[in-house]
Design an enzyme around this catalytic site. Structure first.
Site, short mmCIF file in Angstrom:
data_model
loop_
_atom_site.label_atom_id
_atom_site.label_comp_id
_atom_site.label_asym_id
_atom_site.label_seq_id
_atom_site.Cartn_x
_atom_site.Cartn_y
_atom_site.Cartn_z
N LEU A 359 0.81 -1.22 0.00
CA LEU A 359 0.00 0.00 0.00
C LEU A 359 0.84 1.26 0.00
CD1 LEU A 359 -2.71 -1.00 2.66
CD2 LEU A 359 -2.86 -1.17 0.17
N GLY A 362 7.15 4.02 4.06
CA GLY A 362 7.57 5.17 4.84
C GLY A 362 8.99 5.03 5.30
N GLY A 363 9.39 5.92 6.24
CA GLY A 363 10.76 5.94 6.71
C GLY A 363 11.14 4.74 7.55
N ASP A 479 4.01 15.10 13.97
CA ASP A 479 4.19 14.82 12.54
C ASP A 479 2.87 14.93 11.79
OD1 ASP A 479 5.80 14.32 10.38
OD2 ASP A 479 5.78 12.14 10.59
#
Length: 666
Positions: A359, A362-363, A479
């Site tokens: 999907l 990320g980091g 964030d």
């Protein structure tokens, strides 16, 4: 003594000048490596970089074989020096009480600092007529008054000088979770204990913050804050940084009174993001501890009985240590609210983590879609691999302990988790419409209507109000951005990704001092002082709602390739000759209520005001969005441009008096 990891990393060179291999490397042990070695340094049969042995007054150097050119321009065409390094070391003296002198991680303008002196100089080229530029993170085990050392067990930052610009005694801070409370706990470390320890060094060229973090290996509780955090513009310290390549490595020395083995077990470095995570299973951790002591303190002819005794003690020690670790893990996991899934069930749900189920990424890992066989529920599984190291474990723990206990219609729900070998897995309810940011990009043909966007803004505001004011503790998200807002089947906005979140009691200041977040959403005081508060979350929310309304990223490039800061651009549109702030709306929006658009744009500018005292709290934001209160008439382009807190109170008392305290309660 202030001299340890020479960070001459200020080589401002174009990205295209560096080959791919020149921007990142990793050594999980040094067997077969072609490091440049000098002095007493050598690679052991076990793959350990041994800088010194138990001999007096010697120096050892180990450098990456190729000099590095550091990129100087970020994605927006601005000067930005950023780098990241991590390494595992062990310092083992010839006795348990004293050692000398220390070691340094080096980034230097010369390939070897072989003109440097041993003992207190750590092998660095410290001469008044030297043209060698360096930046060092020193691991110093001797107190030397000449260099104004604070003690005989400290970590320091040195810039072209052995007097540290900043130093602290060795140790680390972690969050101790007891029930619903988080207690910051500090643990002192002895650099010369002989135990393996890990150092992380990160420099952000945008915020100009240099962070140095220390922790033991293995480490059950990851550090919550860096040991050293210092704001410095490194480009001011180095000459010819536009053209010169720099050498990266280590130096270490002993003196005439203390014999010490200085060893490096693993090392990684990157100029384009976080340094690659070390693979602990491949590091010679067990072989490093006390290896030099055995070599130099015991005679070669050890009886078989002594060997058998040592092996027996070692096995007993390992068994006891393993039981302690397992007990600590079990105690930690009993506090978790979400369900623990088996790795087998999650693997089956995601078809073996097949790429067709991916999907997003990320980091800290990849996210896979899947269906749980037992219930038929559609889930999203975030897979945090061992390559994410301690930073990934910190995110894993934060999401479970915080998001696992939250229940709100505008927050992503965490269903459960799984720990399997080196993998960490988080299981969420799946959001069928994905993340919000993909609907806001200009290049995307499919977009959202104004009513959908306003509904999403109100939903995220409601979720953020719950975090700041209505839950049992204050949660600072840290964030907030469009990519962390997911859309469910009814296009409701749900705030997710709590890996950077921190919590504290109502009425108590947050203790977070580590800069975290995404460029464009970071409040000015956060990049300057490093302290996250409810006001810094409000700033990010302001940038977020401007992004949703305008269809532009908070920071980007205009058609002429010039830097465009969205909040400044919207304010300029409002202050232009037309005076219509609605002209800043996303041009793809064909139908919207002008009054609603003006409210959202003005509220976005107010929330992202440069002065924290001028930003409203989230309860007041919700009242504005729901129409229960109107924005004060004092909100003008001139008011939004001021930078003096006294002017905030003089120009708009109705705004200032309604601001939520940065640390206050409900």
């Amino acid at each position: 003594m202030h001299r340890a990891a020479l960070f001459c990393l200020l080589l401002i060179v174009c990205v295209n000048d560096a080959a791919p291999g020149d921007t990142e490397f990793i050594y999980n042990g040094f067997s077969g490596s072609n490091l440049h070695l000098d002095g007493a340094a050598y690679i052991t049969q076990d793959g350990i970089l041994s800088l010194t042995t138990c001999s007096s007054y010697i120096t050892g150097y180990g450098f990456h074989p190729m000099p590095l050119r550091f990129a100087s321009f970020d994605d927006y065409g601005m000067d930005s020096l950023s780098f990241s390094a991590t390494f595992v070391f062990a310092i083992t003296p010839d006795n348990s009480r004293s050692s000398g002198d220390g070691m340094a991680f080096v980034i230097s303008s010369s390939p070897f600092v072989n003109s440097g002196k041993p003992a207190k100089y750590l092998g660095l080229n410290y001469q008044s007529n030297s043209r060698t530029a360096f930046l060092a993170i020193e691991l110093d085990t001797v107190l030397d008054t000449e260099f104004l050392d604070i003690d005989n067990n400290h970590v320091g930052i040195d810039l072209n000088n052995l007097e540290s610009i900043y130093s602290r005694s060795a140790g680390y801070q972690y969050n101790n979770y007891v029930g619903n409370k988080t207690t910051p706990t500090y643990e002192a470390l002895r650099l010369s204990s002989g135990d393996p320890m890990q150092v992380w060094v990160d420099y952000n060229g945008i915020s100009m913050v240099l962070n140095v973090t220390l922790a033991p290996i293995p480490n059950l509780m990851p550090p919550s804050e860096p040991l050293l955090s210092y704001t410095v513009n490194l480009s001011n310290y180095f000459e010819d940084s536009h053209t010169q390549a720099y050498y990266v490595g280590f130096s270490a020395t002993t003196d005439d009174m203390h014999c010490t083995a200085h060893q490096i077990l693993g090392w990684s470095f990157s100029l384009s993001g976080s340094a690659p995570a070390l693979n602990y299973s491949r590091l010679p951790l067990k072989r490093a501890q006390h290896k030099m002591l055995i070599k130099w303190l015991l005679p070669a002819a050890i009886s078989s009985l002594a060997v058998l005794t040592a092996l027996t003690c070692f096995m007993l020690f390992r068994c006891c240590r393993k039981r302690i670790v397992e007990r600590q893990q079990e105690d930690w996991e009993t506090q978790l609210g979400p369900r623990r899934f088996s790795h087998k069930d999650l693997r089956a749900a995601t078809k073996g983590f097949n790429t067709t189920q991916l999907l997003g990424q990320g980091g800290f890992g990849r996210v896979y879609g899947g269906v749980l066989a037992a219930s038929g529920m559609h889930v999203a599984v975030k897979r945090i691999s061992s390559e994410s190291s301690a930073q990934g474990l910190a995110q894993f723990t934060a999401e479970i302990l915080i998001l696992g206990r939250l229940r709100h219609r505008n927050l992503v729900r965490l269903i459960g988790y799984c720990r399997h070998k080196d993998e960490l897995l988080l299981v969420y309810e799946q959001m069928p419409n994905g993340s919000l940011d993909r609907y806001l990009q200009i290049k995307m043909k499919k977009t959202l209507s104004w009513s959908q966007r306003l509904h999403i803004i109100k939903g995220v505001a409601s979720g953020l109000l719950y975090l700041h004011e209505d839950w049992e503790q204050v949660i600072i998200h840290r964030d907030i951005k469009a990519s962390n807002v997911l859309l469910d089947a009814e296009m409701n906005g749900r705030l997710g990704d709590f890996g950077l979140a921190r919590l504290h009691d109502h009425g108590v200041d947050a203790h977070t001092t580590h800069v975290a977040g995404t460029r464009g959403y970071l409040a000015p005081e956060l990049t300057r002082f490093g302290k996250a508060t409810k006001a810094t979350d409000v700033f990010a929310f302001g940038a977020f709602i401007l992004e949703v309304a305008c269809g532009r990223r908070p920071v980007g490039l205009n058609a002429r390739g010039e830097l465009l800061v969205l909040s400044e651009w919207v304010r300029d549109v409002w202050d232009s000759s037309s005076g219509c702030i609605a002209d800043a709306m996303d041009p793809r929006l064909e139908d919207y209520a002008t009054q609603e658009a003006e409210l959202v744009l003005k509220l976005g500018l107010l929330c992202s005001h440069s002065m924290p005292a001028a930003r409203p709290g989230m309860r007041l934001v919700m009242q504005y969005l729901e129409g229960d209160m109107t924005l004060p008439a004092e909100i003008t382009p001139d008011y939004l441009a001021i930078t003096d807190v006294d002017d905030v109170f003089e120009m708009a008392p109705s705004v200032a008096t309604s601001v939520t305290s940065l640390s206050g309660g409900r």
